[in-house]
Design an enzyme around this catalytic site. Structure first.
Site, PDB file in Angstrom:
ATOM      1  N   ASP A  96       8.074 -19.099 -36.992  1.00 31.02           N
ATOM      2  CA  ASP A  96       6.803 -19.102 -36.241  1.00 31.02           C
ATOM      3  C   ASP A  96       6.071 -20.387 -36.604  1.00 31.02           C
ATOM      4  O   ASP A  96       6.259 -20.924 -37.697  1.00 31.02           O
ATOM      5  CB  ASP A  96       5.956 -17.885 -36.632  1.00 31.02           C
ATOM      6  CG  ASP A  96       4.928 -17.527 -35.560  1.00 31.02           C
ATOM      7  OD1 ASP A  96       5.060 -16.433 -34.963  1.00 31.02           O
ATOM      8  OD2 ASP A  96       3.993 -18.333 -35.334  1.00 31.02           O
ATOM      9  N   MET A 110       3.806  -9.911 -32.535  1.00 32.11           N
ATOM     10  CA  MET A 110       3.995  -8.451 -32.547  1.00 32.11           C
ATOM     11  C   MET A 110       5.472  -8.063 -32.388  1.00 32.11           C
ATOM     12  O   MET A 110       6.047  -7.433 -33.230  1.00 32.11           O
ATOM     13  CB  MET A 110       3.239  -7.810 -31.358  1.00 32.11           C
ATOM     14  CG  MET A 110       1.762  -7.726 -31.567  1.00 32.11           C
ATOM     15  SD  MET A 110       1.355  -6.392 -32.679  1.00 32.11           S
ATOM     16  CE  MET A 110      -0.366  -6.188 -32.317  1.00 32.11           C
ATOM     17  N   HIS A 167      11.249  -9.916 -13.473  1.00 28.97           N
ATOM     18  CA  HIS A 167      10.442  -9.043 -14.336  1.00 28.97           C
ATOM     19  C   HIS A 167       8.985  -9.194 -13.910  1.00 28.97           C
ATOM     20  O   HIS A 167       8.228  -9.967 -14.481  1.00 28.97           O
ATOM     21  CB  HIS A 167      10.633  -9.477 -15.794  1.00 28.97           C
ATOM     22  CG  HIS A 167       9.898  -8.613 -16.772  1.00 28.97           C
ATOM     23  ND1 HIS A 167      10.036  -7.252 -16.819  1.00 28.97           N
ATOM     24  CD2 HIS A 167       9.025  -8.922 -17.762  1.00 28.97           C
ATOM     25  CE1 HIS A 167       9.281  -6.759 -17.796  1.00 28.97           C
ATOM     26  NE2 HIS A 167       8.653  -7.755 -18.376  1.00 28.97           N
ATOM     27  N   THR A 174       9.957 -14.266 -23.929  1.00 28.42           N
ATOM     28  CA  THR A 174       8.644 -14.822 -23.573  1.00 28.42           C
ATOM     29  C   THR A 174       8.393 -14.767 -22.058  1.00 28.42           C
ATOM     30  O   THR A 174       9.294 -15.031 -21.262  1.00 28.42           O
ATOM     31  CB  THR A 174       8.577 -16.291 -24.052  1.00 28.42           C
ATOM     32  OG1 THR A 174       8.846 -16.318 -25.442  1.00 28.42           O
ATOM     33  CG2 THR A 174       7.217 -16.910 -23.777  1.00 28.42           C
ATOM     34  N   ARG A 223      -1.348 -13.163 -22.533  1.00 27.09           N
ATOM     35  CA  ARG A 223      -2.594 -13.507 -21.837  1.00 27.09           C
ATOM     36  C   ARG A 223      -3.821 -13.027 -22.614  1.00 27.09           C
ATOM     37  O   ARG A 223      -3.837 -11.924 -23.145  1.00 27.09           O
ATOM     38  CB  ARG A 223      -2.596 -12.865 -20.452  1.00 27.09           C
ATOM     39  CG  ARG A 223      -3.485 -13.579 -19.492  1.00 27.09           C
ATOM     40  CD  ARG A 223      -2.872 -13.654 -18.113  1.00 27.09           C
ATOM     41  NE  ARG A 223      -2.791 -12.377 -17.471  1.00 27.09           N
ATOM     42  CZ  ARG A 223      -3.487 -12.048 -16.384  1.00 27.09           C
ATOM     43  NH1 ARG A 223      -4.323 -12.897 -15.861  1.00 27.09           N
ATOM     44  NH2 ARG A 223      -3.315 -10.894 -15.810  1.00 27.09           N
TER      45      ARG A 223
HETATM   46  N1  LIG Z   1      10.228  -9.831 -21.376  1.00 25.62           N
HETATM   47  C1  LIG Z   1       9.532  -8.757 -21.712  1.00 25.62           C
HETATM   48  O1  LIG Z   1       9.815  -7.662 -21.252  1.00 25.62           O
HETATM   49  C2  LIG Z   1       8.433  -8.868 -22.690  1.00 25.62           C
HETATM   50  C3  LIG Z   1       7.839 -10.086 -22.913  1.00 25.62           C
HETATM   51  N2  LIG Z   1       6.872 -10.236 -23.852  1.00 25.62           N
HETATM   52  C4  LIG Z   1       6.358 -11.576 -24.065  1.00 25.62           C
HETATM   53  O2  LIG Z   1       6.760 -12.044 -25.354  1.00 25.62           O
HETATM   54  C5  LIG Z   1       5.819 -12.996 -25.818  1.00 25.62           C
HETATM   55  C6  LIG Z   1       5.390 -12.629 -27.224  1.00 25.62           C
HETATM   56  O3  LIG Z   1       4.628 -11.435 -27.205  1.00 25.62           O
HETATM   57  P1  LIG Z   1       3.933 -10.916 -28.529  1.00 25.62           P
HETATM   58  O4  LIG Z   1       4.912 -10.941 -29.646  1.00 25.62           O
HETATM   59  O5  LIG Z   1       3.271  -9.634 -28.217  1.00 25.62           O
HETATM   60  O6  LIG Z   1       2.837 -12.067 -28.747  1.00 25.62           O
HETATM   61  P2  LIG Z   1       2.161 -12.514 -30.162  1.00 25.62           P
HETATM   62  O7  LIG Z   1       1.009 -13.379 -29.798  1.00 25.62           O
HETATM   63  O8  LIG Z   1       1.911 -11.314 -30.998  1.00 25.62           O
HETATM   64  O9  LIG Z   1       3.283 -13.379 -30.866  1.00 25.62           O
HETATM   65  C7  LIG Z   1       3.664 -14.626 -30.386  1.00 25.62           C
HETATM   66  C8  LIG Z   1       3.971 -15.505 -31.565  1.00 25.62           C
HETATM   67  O10 LIG Z   1       4.444 -16.749 -31.066  1.00 25.62           O
HETATM   68  C9  LIG Z   1       4.004 -17.736 -31.982  1.00 25.62           C
HETATM   69  N3  LIG Z   1       4.052 -19.053 -31.351  1.00 25.62           N
HETATM   70  C10 LIG Z   1       3.173 -19.607 -30.487  1.00 25.62           C
HETATM   71  N4  LIG Z   1       3.568 -20.860 -30.174  1.00 25.62           N
HETATM   72  C11 LIG Z   1       4.718 -21.088 -30.838  1.00 25.62           C
HETATM   73  C12 LIG Z   1       5.611 -22.191 -30.910  1.00 25.62           C
HETATM   74  N5  LIG Z   1       5.374 -23.311 -30.233  1.00 25.62           N
HETATM   75  N6  LIG Z   1       6.703 -22.071 -31.694  1.00 25.62           N
HETATM   76  C13 LIG Z   1       6.944 -20.932 -32.385  1.00 25.62           C
HETATM   77  N7  LIG Z   1       6.131 -19.859 -32.357  1.00 25.62           N
HETATM   78  C14 LIG Z   1       5.033 -19.938 -31.592  1.00 25.62           C
HETATM   79  C15 LIG Z   1       2.590 -17.307 -32.342  1.00 25.62           C
HETATM   80  O11 LIG Z   1       2.173 -17.902 -33.568  1.00 25.62           O
HETATM   81  C16 LIG Z   1       2.750 -15.797 -32.440  1.00 25.62           C
HETATM   82  O12 LIG Z   1       2.990 -15.357 -33.760  1.00 25.62           O
HETATM   83  C17 LIG Z   1       4.683 -13.028 -24.793  1.00 25.62           C
HETATM   84  O13 LIG Z   1       4.892 -14.103 -23.897  1.00 25.62           O
HETATM   85  C18 LIG Z   1       4.850 -11.705 -24.069  1.00 25.62           C
HETATM   86  O14 LIG Z   1       4.304 -11.714 -22.777  1.00 25.62           O
HETATM   87  C19 LIG Z   1       6.461  -9.188 -24.629  1.00 25.62           C
HETATM   88  C20 LIG Z   1       7.015  -7.939 -24.427  1.00 25.62           C
HETATM   89  C21 LIG Z   1       7.997  -7.670 -23.400  1.00 25.62           C
HETATM   90  C1  LIG Z   2       4.947  -7.594 -21.684  1.00 29.38           C
HETATM   91  C2  LIG Z   2       5.935  -7.235 -20.693  1.00 29.38           C
HETATM   92  O1  LIG Z   2       6.484  -8.086 -20.024  1.00 29.38           O
HETATM   93  C3  LIG Z   2       6.258  -5.856 -20.508  1.00 29.38           C
HETATM   94  O2  LIG Z   2       5.826  -5.008 -21.297  1.00 29.38           O
HETATM   95  O3  LIG Z   2       6.973  -5.531 -19.548  1.00 29.38           O
END
Ligand SMILES: NC(=O)C1=CN([C@@H]2O[C@H](COP(=O)(O)OP(=O)(O)OC[C@H]3O[C@@H](n4cnc5c(N)ncnc54)[C@H](O)[C@@H]3O)[C@@H](O)[C@H]2O)C=CC1
Ligand SMILES: CC(=O)C(=O)O
Length: 500
Positions: free
Chosen positions: A22, A1, A164, A108, A71
């Site tokens: 990806d 996403m 965070h 992540t 999660r």
């Molecule tokens: N630091 C922050 O404030 C935020 C952190 N996040 C984190 O970011 C991460 C991603 O979130 P989303 O994009 O919503 O999840 P998502 O599930 O939509 O996308 C994650 C992508 O990572 C890919 N992936 C999985 N294993 C992989 C690997 N070994 N190598 C390369 N790609 C791989 C998946 O195929 C997927 O397309 C999550 O851990 C989420 O909690 C998300 C938003 C804010």
């Molecule tokens: C997903 C996350 O870490 C946030 O929205 O703050």
């Protein structure tokens, strides 16, 4: 996403060409093509490549890492940490091989532990690897404040420190509307302290609020904007002052950990870490947050220990510790059994049923357990003069985990079982990990932190708190209660009984 949103924003801002990487075949290619096809409409020029091979990122100037798993129902946060740690290992190796000169922004989760792991796995300079959280958390704080004051978000600054997570530290004193600090705005009648407290809590819960609304995933627009601000400051050498999870090497009393602090980001990466004065309350909140991050790093170590060779675990955690009393030591756990029936009786009051026991611990460091009115108080090394226990009736577990550095125990962790309800059934039992500083004749110990066992990574959080034990001023500092607002952890008392 979030990766797709980032790629789109990079195009709209013309920051450069984009490689979407990806492991899922077709997703990065499809997203890349879709965004490229929007370029004629929006009028930007950027090349988009979707790839499943790390070779495609060769020579990248910036790598923004969103790879991993959010999660899913039935999955614990611990599972998430274990899975994403392995992902960081793969991503770190890919960056090391193909983009060793890049500025790396980790997104992540769990963020503060993953950015630390990513730096370890990639081996890139610590100032070239950072985590995105503070810009997002501050943006949420600013948004809520602007709504409360009915002013433009542009004129609101927000200052959020720490990890965070639930323990992040929004600092009202350093947050302003057009330069006027929030406490002054309370005095001016713009808001009330209660409303500010509610906004601070809503900021802490900001990520969960979005997950609760979306139900199928976490936030991505605000997180993407936040990471772009960091990337742009690096690419254009803007030297913006942005909070991010940066590697600390003594700043704020923290050594070799990634924690959210204000930084200057320019062409050199994280060029400066800005150290501000914290008052006592702020410092305590920050310490609690650091303990929670240290706990997550400890949990990484456990996962590496379970899933990988032991020496890799040592390497991974080799540098995680807090500056404790001027010395930095890696700690390890040593376990002893607490058998109350085998302890020597030091004192007994037949009338009240109270009893004081001396039990085996580590050599030279006995355990002192006192029971009064069906509540337990446990000291380590030497008995102290405080009564430290939960309000409700409680009992203690049979294993003491000692945290030992350079052969000397500095903290001990013991599980307590607490009667939380009226029925007396098993459903009324709560559990907490009680972390104590080990006392010496010169410096008596005390309880440092009480962690509700339901807290995410409770064992790791306890070890993180243990790492802070020697900085804890017994008798002056009050134990941190870590758990939900209504947790029995908050019923813990640390008092000197009358007459002592
Ligand atoms: N630091 C922050 O404030 C935020 C952190 N996040 C984190 O970011 C991460 C991603 O979130 P989303 O994009 O919503 O999840 P998502 O599930 O939509 O996308 C994650 C992508 O990572 C890919 N992936 C999985 N294993 C992989 C690997 N070994 N190598 C390369 N790609 C791989 C998946 O195929 C997927 O397309 C999550 O851990 C989420 O909690 C998300 C938003 C804010
Ligand atoms: C997903 C996350 O870490 C946030 O929205 O703050």
């Amino acid at each position: 996403m979030i990766g797709g949103t980032l790629a789109h924003m990079i195009g709209l801002k013309e920051l450069g060409d984009v490689v979407l990487f990806d492991i899922a075949d077709g997703i990065p290619q499809g997203k890349g093509l879709d965004i490229a096809e929007s370029a004629p409409v929006d009028g930007f020029d950027a090349k988009y490549v979707g790839a499943n091979s790390y070779e495609a990122i060769k020579g990248a100037d910036v790598c923004i890492v969103t790879a991993g798993v959010p999660r899913k129902p039935g999955m614990s946060r611990d599972d998430l940490l274990g899975i994403n740690l392995k992902v960081m290992e793969q991503v770190g190796a890919g960056i090391k091989k193909y983009a060793p000169d890049a500025f790396v922004i980790c997104i992540t989760n769990p963020l503060d532990a993953m950015v630390w792991a990513l730096q370890q796995f990639s081996g890139l300079p610590k100032n070239k690897v950072c985590g995105m959280a503070g810009v997002l958390d501050s943006a949420r704080f600013r948004h809520f404040l602007a709504e409360e004051f009915d002013v433009s978000v542009e004129d609101v600054t927000g200052f959020v420190l720490g990890g965070h997570g639930d323990t992040m530290v929004p600092l009202t004193r350093y947050s302003t509307v057009a330069g006027i600090p929030l406490p002054d705005l309370v005095k001016m009648g713009w808001t009330t302290k209660e409303k500010l407290d509610a906004i601070v809590q809503r900021t802490r819960d900001g990520g969960a609020e979005i997950v609760g609304l979306l139900k199928t995933g976490s936030a991505y627009y605000a997180p993407a904007s936040s990471a772009i601000a960091m990337a742009e400051s690096y690419l254009k050498d803007k030297k913006r002052v942005l909070p991010c999870a940066a590697h600390l090497n003594g700043q704020y009393g923290v050594k070799n950990m990634y924690v959210g602090v204000p930084t200057v980001i320019g062409a050199g990466g994280v060029e400066r870490i800005i150290e501000i004065d914290l008052n006592k309350t702020e410092q305590k909140m920050f310490d609690k947050s650091v303990a929670s991050v240290a706990g997550l790093c400890e949990a990484c170590e456990q996962h590496r220990g379970q899933n990988g060779p032991r020496h890799a675990a040592a390497l991974l955690l080799a540098g995680v510790w807090l500056l404790a009393a001027g010395h930095a030591h890696a700690a390890e756990s040593v376990y002893t059994t607490l058998d109350l029936d085998a302890c020597a009786v030091l004192d007994q009051d037949d009338e009240s049923g109270g009893i004081s026991l001396q039990c085996d611990g580590l050599p030279g460091h006995p355990v002192f357990a006192s029971e009064g009115d069906l509540r337990f108080d446990v000291d380590y090394g030497v008995p102290n003069d405080r009564w430290e226990s939960f309000g409700p009736f409680n009992s203690v577990g049979e294993t003491v985990e000692w945290r030992v550095a350079d052969g000397e125990p500095h903290a001990a962790i013991l599980r307590f079982f607490i009667d939380t309800g009226m029925t007396g059934g098993p459903e009324d039992k709560g559990q907490a990990l009680v972390v104590s500083r080990v006392g010496t004749e010169a410096v008596p110990g005390c309880v440092v932190a009480v962690i509700d066992a339901k807290v995410e990574q409770a064992n790791g959080v306890a070890r993180g708190a243990a790492a802070m034990a020697t900085r804890f001023a017994c008798g002056t500092d009050m134990p941190a209660a870590i758990g939900p607002e209504d947790s029995f952890a908050r019923s813990f008392n640390s008092i000197v009984p009358e007459g002592q």
